[in-house]
Design an enzyme around this catalytic site. Structure first.
Site, PDB file in Angstrom:
ATOM      1  N   PHE A 174       3.273   4.663   6.819  1.00 46.40           N
ATOM      2  CA  PHE A 174       2.547   4.772   5.623  1.00 46.40           C
ATOM      3  C   PHE A 174       2.029   3.496   4.904  1.00 46.40           C
ATOM      4  O   PHE A 174       2.312   2.553   5.787  1.00 46.40           O
ATOM      5  CB  PHE A 174       3.672   5.403   4.411  1.00 46.40           C
ATOM      6  CG  PHE A 174       4.899   4.313   4.328  1.00 46.40           C
ATOM      7  CD1 PHE A 174       4.939   3.428   3.500  1.00 46.40           C
ATOM      8  CD2 PHE A 174       5.956   4.517   5.389  1.00 46.40           C
ATOM      9  CE1 PHE A 174       6.087   2.773   3.434  1.00 46.40           C
ATOM     10  CE2 PHE A 174       7.147   3.667   5.203  1.00 46.40           C
ATOM     11  CZ  PHE A 174       7.097   2.798   4.381  1.00 46.40           C
ATOM     12  N   CYS A 175       1.180   3.504   4.043  1.00 41.65           N
ATOM     13  CA  CYS A 175       0.817   2.335   3.453  1.00 41.65           C
ATOM     14  C   CYS A 175       0.430   2.573   2.015  1.00 41.65           C
ATOM     15  O   CYS A 175       0.677   3.833   1.386  1.00 41.65           O
ATOM     16  CB  CYS A 175      -0.443   1.722   4.195  1.00 41.65           C
ATOM     17  SG  CYS A 175      -1.644   3.081   4.339  1.00 41.65           S
ATOM     18  N   THR A 176      -0.108   1.728   1.390  1.00 36.26           N
ATOM     19  CA  THR A 176      -0.367   1.789  -0.060  1.00 36.26           C
ATOM     20  C   THR A 176      -1.274   3.194  -0.377  1.00 36.26           C
ATOM     21  O   THR A 176      -0.630   3.958  -1.522  1.00 36.26           O
ATOM     22  CB  THR A 176      -1.103   0.580  -0.638  1.00 36.26           C
ATOM     23  OG1 THR A 176      -0.421  -0.616  -0.393  1.00 36.26           O
ATOM     24  CG2 THR A 176      -0.976   0.567  -2.245  1.00 36.26           C
ATOM     25  N   ILE A 203       1.594   5.811  -0.540  1.00 41.82           N
ATOM     26  CA  ILE A 203       2.700   5.478  -1.511  1.00 41.82           C
ATOM     27  C   ILE A 203       2.226   5.900  -3.152  1.00 41.82           C
ATOM     28  O   ILE A 203       2.829   6.599  -3.675  1.00 41.82           O
ATOM     29  CB  ILE A 203       3.022   4.159  -1.490  1.00 41.82           C
ATOM     30  CG1 ILE A 203       3.496   3.732   0.019  1.00 41.82           C
ATOM     31  CG2 ILE A 203       4.198   3.940  -2.432  1.00 41.82           C
ATOM     32  CD1 ILE A 203       3.677   2.378   0.223  1.00 41.82           C
TER      33      ILE A 203
END
Length: 299
Positions: A174-176, A203
């Site tokens: 996952f990332c922003t 996120i």
């Protein structure tokens, strides 16, 4: 009220530099500010402005070659998240430094925010945070692995050094907002990893859609604008930015002896040189003078 749109789209631009003038002119005309990055592989950025202005810019981007399927994430702010508009040409819209990585060819399995908790709580799944160390420091998913990288370009080397830890594991990343995972999942697939997953919308989408009572997110999410961080429901977090190193600070960090507004914090005081600090002091002095002049003008 400002509308904020975070967006990215991988597509082939034969002349990305040629797209810049019209895009920047439209943003200026519509009072839309922020940063947009253009490269041969597509577009990435976050912009903010009035509803009508954001709609106009998004319509323009969707009309660019291969961008009709553009998706974006919206949030809102009472104060302007950006001071000006930047439309820049880059080699990559998110820098990984792996010329063979191609998200347009193949990426991992998308997982919606509503299904994310069930996936990452499975014993055969390893959850990896692909963001930079200073982003992870203020918030991440419970049990997620922090590669402790200072830039996304370090991720391939970290994987090579640690891949044996994940033998026979499914990998969830996952990332922003999702863009880094487009590349990191393609990279892992190219490394022979079969079961690769990533959080669709990143996120930000998770914090927007998943109720706090059901959330496995701990802390706040760093964002690259004047809000600095957001929490559940995309409410603005408590963090401020060190304008020397551009890293987030907790309210208690502002009370530390290392913190000098615009000059240093505990994370960078021993990293920047005295010449850097003098330059930062002069910059901060000019900012305060400009602010004072603006106040006098308003009065």
């Amino acid at each position: 009220m400002y509308t904020i749109a975070a967006l990215y789209h991988f597509t082939r631009f034969d002349d990305p530099d040629g797209l810049r003038p019209a895009l920047k002119a439209l943003c200026l005309d519509q009072n839309v500010k922020g940063t947009l990055l253009l490269a041969g592989e597509g577009i990435n950025g976050t912009i903010a402005g009035p509803r009508s202005g954001i709609d106009a810019v998004l319509a323009h981007i969707r009309a660019l070659p291969g961008c009709e399927g553009l998706e974006w994430k919206e949030s809102f702010a009472d104060t302007a998240p950006f001071g000006k508009i930047k439309v820049r040409l880059k080699r990559e819209i998110v820098t990984m430094g792996q010329p063979d990585v191609d998200p347009q060819a193949k990426v991992g399995n998308y997982v919606t925010p509503e299904d994310w908790n069930a996936l990452i709580q499975s014993e055969d799944v390893a959850v990896i945070d692909t963001r930079n160390d200073y982003e992870v420091a203020i918030g991440t998913f419970e049990g997620a692995i922090d590669p402790e990288t200072s830039s996304f370009g370090e991720f391939p080397a970290w994987w090579e050094a640690n891949k044996e830890r994940f033998h026979n594991k499914k990998i969830a990343m996952f990332c922003t907002g999702g863009i880094r995972c487009e590349k990191s999942t393609n990279f892992l697939l190219g490394q022979g990893v079969e079961d690769v997953y990533h959080l669709k919308g990143g996120i930000l989408k998770y914090l927007e859609e998943v109720p706090e009572a059901e959330s496995t997110w701990d802390g706040d999410c760093f964002v690259f604008d004047n809000r600095v961080s957001v929490g559940h429901g995309l409410k603005v977090g408590p963090h401020q930015l060190c304008h020397a190193c551009r890293k987030p600070l907790f309210p208690e960090d502002l009370k530390r002896s290392e913190f000098v507004v615009g000059v240093s914090c505990h994370q960078c005081i021993n990293v920047t040189s005295e010449a850097d600090k003098n330059r930062f002091r002069e910059r901060q002095k000019q900012i305060e003078l400009a602010r004072k002049r603006g106040g006098e003008h308003l009065g």
